[in-house]
Design a protein around this motif. Structure first.
Motif, PDB file in Angstrom:
ATOM      1  N   LYS A 112     -60.460  44.773  96.751  1.00  0.00           N
ATOM      2  CA  LYS A 112     -60.915  43.390  96.619  1.00  0.00           C
ATOM      3  C   LYS A 112     -61.640  43.235  95.288  1.00  0.00           C
ATOM      4  CE  LYS A 112     -63.052  39.800  99.471  1.00  0.00           C
ATOM      5  NZ  LYS A 112     -63.794  39.526 100.730  1.00  0.00           N
ATOM      6  N   ALA A 113     -61.307  42.187  94.561  1.00  0.00           N
ATOM      7  CA  ALA A 113     -61.774  42.051  93.180  1.00  0.00           C
ATOM      8  C   ALA A 113     -63.291  42.036  93.054  1.00  0.00           C
ATOM      9  CB  ALA A 113     -61.186  40.788  92.552  1.00  0.00           C
ATOM     10  N   ASP A 114     -63.972  41.466  94.033  1.00  0.00           N
ATOM     11  CA  ASP A 114     -65.435  41.366  93.922  1.00  0.00           C
ATOM     12  C   ASP A 114     -66.168  42.580  94.500  1.00  0.00           C
ATOM     13  OD1 ASP A 114     -65.033  40.936  96.619  1.00  0.00           O
ATOM     14  OD2 ASP A 114     -65.857  38.905  96.658  1.00  0.00           O
ATOM     15  N   ARG A 115     -65.398  43.608  94.915  1.00  0.00           N
ATOM     16  CA  ARG A 115     -66.029  44.834  95.419  1.00  0.00           C
ATOM     17  C   ARG A 115     -66.538  45.682  94.251  1.00  0.00           C
ATOM     18  NH1 ARG A 115     -65.579  47.787 100.381  1.00  0.00           N
ATOM     19  NH2 ARG A 115     -65.529  46.249 102.040  1.00  0.00           N
ATOM     20  N   ASN A 116     -67.725  46.209  94.393  1.00  0.00           N
ATOM     21  CA  ASN A 116     -68.271  47.126  93.395  1.00  0.00           C
ATOM     22  C   ASN A 116     -67.777  48.528  93.724  1.00  0.00           C
ATOM     23  OD1 ASN A 116     -69.757  48.337  91.374  1.00  0.00           O
ATOM     24  ND2 ASN A 116     -71.665  48.346  92.540  1.00  0.00           N
ATOM     25  N   SER A 148     -61.954  42.367 103.914  1.00  0.00           N
ATOM     26  CA  SER A 148     -62.964  43.449 103.828  1.00  0.00           C
ATOM     27  C   SER A 148     -62.926  44.391 105.017  1.00  0.00           C
ATOM     28  CB  SER A 148     -64.370  42.849 103.674  1.00  0.00           C
ATOM     29  OG  SER A 148     -64.455  42.056 102.518  1.00  0.00           O
ATOM     30  N   ASN A 170     -55.744  37.304  91.551  1.00  0.00           N
ATOM     31  CA  ASN A 170     -57.098  37.397  91.024  1.00  0.00           C
ATOM     32  C   ASN A 170     -58.101  37.859  92.075  1.00  0.00           C
ATOM     33  OD1 ASN A 170     -56.408  36.520  88.407  1.00  0.00           O
ATOM     34  ND2 ASN A 170     -56.434  34.383  89.077  1.00  0.00           N
ATOM     35  N   LYS A 171     -57.689  37.860  93.349  1.00  0.00           N
ATOM     36  CA  LYS A 171     -58.571  38.325  94.418  1.00  0.00           C
ATOM     37  C   LYS A 171     -58.529  39.842  94.584  1.00  0.00           C
ATOM     38  CE  LYS A 171     -58.549  34.120  97.237  1.00  0.00           C
ATOM     39  NZ  LYS A 171     -58.260  33.550  98.578  1.00  0.00           N
ATOM     40  N   LYS A 181     -57.934  43.867  92.585  1.00  0.00           N
ATOM     41  CA  LYS A 181     -57.809  44.691  91.380  1.00  0.00           C
ATOM     42  C   LYS A 181     -57.069  45.961  91.746  1.00  0.00           C
ATOM     43  CE  LYS A 181     -62.564  46.513  91.838  1.00  0.00           C
ATOM     44  NZ  LYS A 181     -63.884  46.625  91.170  1.00  0.00           N
TER      45      LYS A 181
END
Length: 209
Positions: free
Chosen positions: A74-78, A130, A154-155, A157
């Protein structure tokens, strides 16, 4: 795969009937000889004693292309992948029936948790929701599924995973009953398609590139 094969045989005296099944049923069809004459796809990397090896017992001499594996995150995952230990204690999304060379020991020991799903789209939806840290996938197939399912790229990576699962070639695979003359004819046609650039064009089309 179907488009590549259709292009290859269009000038040959070969008639194809297309059949699509969920992965596990697809394997069962091969093992039960439901279709005595079949052409599918496989890789030398899948040869061995497992159920999936039936795909790779009789491969074309001409490879179609090479595949690389990625972690779809997921793109916003660190999340940063530095070694296999980065996945310890995490849940990764896998596909029912698939083999993951180099990872089975970690799955068996419980160092990496798994959530098995039935399809590539289900796996990507699980990442989107998630339910796991990453989906282990062939890069080509992941991009194809995003394009086909209308998912927003874009959601996600894509993190290179070739240090764990090295790139390997994909070939056509045949049932044991496909004769040598047929295989040689298709091999020649595949080589011509590759040289003309049509195989690359087909792959790019399905990836939405």
């Amino acid at each position: 795969m179907t488009d590549i094969l259709d292009q290859a045989v269009q000038h040959l005296d070969i008639t194809l009937t297309e059949q699509a099944y969920p992965f596990m049923r697809y394997l069962r069809m091969m093992h039960t000889d439901h279709y005595p004459l079949w052409i599918s796809y496989g890789s030398p990397a899948w040869q061995g004693d497992s159920e999936i090896s039936i795909q790779s017992r009789h491969l074309s001499k001409e490879k179609l292309f090479d595949v690389t594996h990625v972690l779809v995150v997921k793109a916003d995952r660190n999340f940063n992948f530095y070694s296999i230990e980065a996945l310890f204690g995490e849940t990764v999304i896998t596909l029912n029936g698939f083999n993951y060379p180099g990872l089975d020991e970690y799955f068996a020991s419980g160092e990496i948790n798994t959530l098995a799903v039935k399809s590539h789209e289900s796996a990507l939806r699980a990442i989107e929701n998630s339910r796991g840290i990453a989906f282990i996938a062939m890069k080509t197939r992941a991009l194809y599924t995003m394009n086909k399912a209308g998912l927003d790229r874009n959601k996600f990576k894509l993190v290179d995973f070739s240090s764990i699962i090295p790139p390997y070639p994909i070939h056509l695979s045949y049932s044991s009953t496909v004769n040598k003359k047929t295989k040689l004819s298709i091999d020649k046609a595949i080589a011509e398609l590759k040289n003309s650039g049509k195989v690359d064009q087909i792959i790019k089309f399905y990836q939405g590139i």
